[in-house]
Design a protein around this motif. Structure first.
Motif, PDB file in Angstrom:
ATOM      1  N   GLU A 142       0.823  -1.207   0.000  1.00  0.00           N
ATOM      2  CA  GLU A 142       0.000   0.000   0.000  1.00  0.00           C
ATOM      3  C   GLU A 142       0.860   1.261   0.000  1.00  0.00           C
ATOM      4  OE1 GLU A 142      -3.241   0.663  -0.259  1.00  0.00           O
ATOM      5  OE2 GLU A 142      -3.696  -1.448  -0.588  1.00  0.00           O
ATOM      6  N   LYS A 143       1.987   1.188   0.708  1.00  0.00           N
ATOM      7  CA  LYS A 143       2.938   2.290   0.722  1.00  0.00           C
ATOM      8  C   LYS A 143       4.250   1.815   0.091  1.00  0.00           C
ATOM      9  CE  LYS A 143       1.037   4.533   4.837  1.00  0.00           C
ATOM     10  NZ  LYS A 143       1.321   5.051   6.201  1.00  0.00           N
ATOM     11  N   PRO A 144       4.954   2.694  -0.608  1.00  0.00           N
ATOM     12  CA  PRO A 144       6.180   2.259  -1.304  1.00  0.00           C
ATOM     13  C   PRO A 144       7.246   1.743  -0.344  1.00  0.00           C
ATOM     14  CG  PRO A 144       6.030   4.657  -1.259  1.00  0.00           C
ATOM     15  CD  PRO A 144       4.718   4.147  -0.772  1.00  0.00           C
ATOM     16  N   VAL A 145       7.883   0.667  -0.728  1.00  0.00           N
ATOM     17  CA  VAL A 145       9.011   0.114   0.019  1.00  0.00           C
ATOM     18  C   VAL A 145      10.270   0.497  -0.744  1.00  0.00           C
ATOM     19  CG1 VAL A 145      10.160  -1.984   0.828  1.00  0.00           C
ATOM     20  CG2 VAL A 145       7.657  -1.795   0.948  1.00  0.00           C
ATOM     21  N   LEU A 146      11.110   1.320  -0.141  1.00  0.00           N
ATOM     22  CA  LEU A 146      12.254   1.903  -0.838  1.00  0.00           C
ATOM     23  C   LEU A 146      13.560   1.285  -0.355  1.00  0.00           C
ATOM     24  CD1 LEU A 146      10.997   5.589  -0.676  1.00  0.00           C
ATOM     25  CD2 LEU A 146      10.601   3.890  -2.474  1.00  0.00           C
TER      26      LEU A 146
END
Length: 204
Positions: free
Chosen positions: A196-200
């Protein structure tokens, strides 16, 4: 929807605006905090209005590519970011296509490129980002046995100074938002494996 934010013309028809904000461009894809990200990437706060059928074009192109049975297929542009008053080199863009199986795992990165852990494969340079993911969906017959392979690409404007130390991560954040929207539109199981949220997190 962006359509309708302009004034109503004669006969009750709604006129589309010439320019919109970062929250409204690309059919509202970058609402909320992402709007500031787009402004930092492009160096602009006002953008040429874009037709809201970009998602439909991408979906149709991906479906046609999958149904062709080919290992890869060209797709379509989801969104063009054209800053007000800017020229060709000030534009940014997001596009999607169907990638071939052998494209994942190819470690020949362009200059300044770095691999990340998100999706089947993700990579970014100071000027671009790519995100590969697979989609099992009722919209793709047989995709449980042969998942749809989707590649999202984002390219920054060439004439905006890209000296920020986190430019790769910013680029990856933009393509993640667009890829997640495509995965949701296609009803991909588990959003195609995208968070759901970017994994950087860089790949080691």
């Amino acid at each position: 929807m962006v359509v309708g934010v302009g004034a109503t013309g004669c006969g009750g028809e709604e006129k589309t605006p010439d320019y919109v904000s970062a929250e409204e461009v690309c059919d509202g894809l970058f609402k909320g905090t992402l709007a500031k990200t787009i402004e930092s990437v492009t160096g602009a706060t006002s953008f040429a209005w874009t037709n809201p059928d970009g998602m439909d074009r991408v979906v149709d192109a991906l479906k046609a590519g999958y149904e062709s049975g080919h290992r890869w297929a060209g797709g379509d542009t989801l969104c063009r970011l054209s800053p007000e008053g800017g020229g060709r080199t000030s534009r940014a863009g997001i596009a999607f296509s169907m990638y071939a199986p052998q494209d994942v795992g190819d470690l020949r990165l362009p200059a300044g490129g770095r691999l990340y852990t998100m999706g089947k494969q993700s990579e970014a340079t100071p000027m671009s980002a790519s995100l590969y993911f697979e989609c099992v969906s009722p919209q793709f017959k047989g995709s449980k046995e042969r998942p749809m392979r989707i590649l999202g690409n984002f390219g920054r404007p060439k004439d905006v100074q890209q000296s920020m130390p986190d430019s790769r991560e910013v680029n990856l954040t933009v393509i993640h938002a667009a890829s997640l929207a495509v995965a949701q539109k296609l009803q991909c199981e588990n959003n195609g494996g995208l968070p759901e949220k970017p994994v950087l997190k860089p790949r080691t």
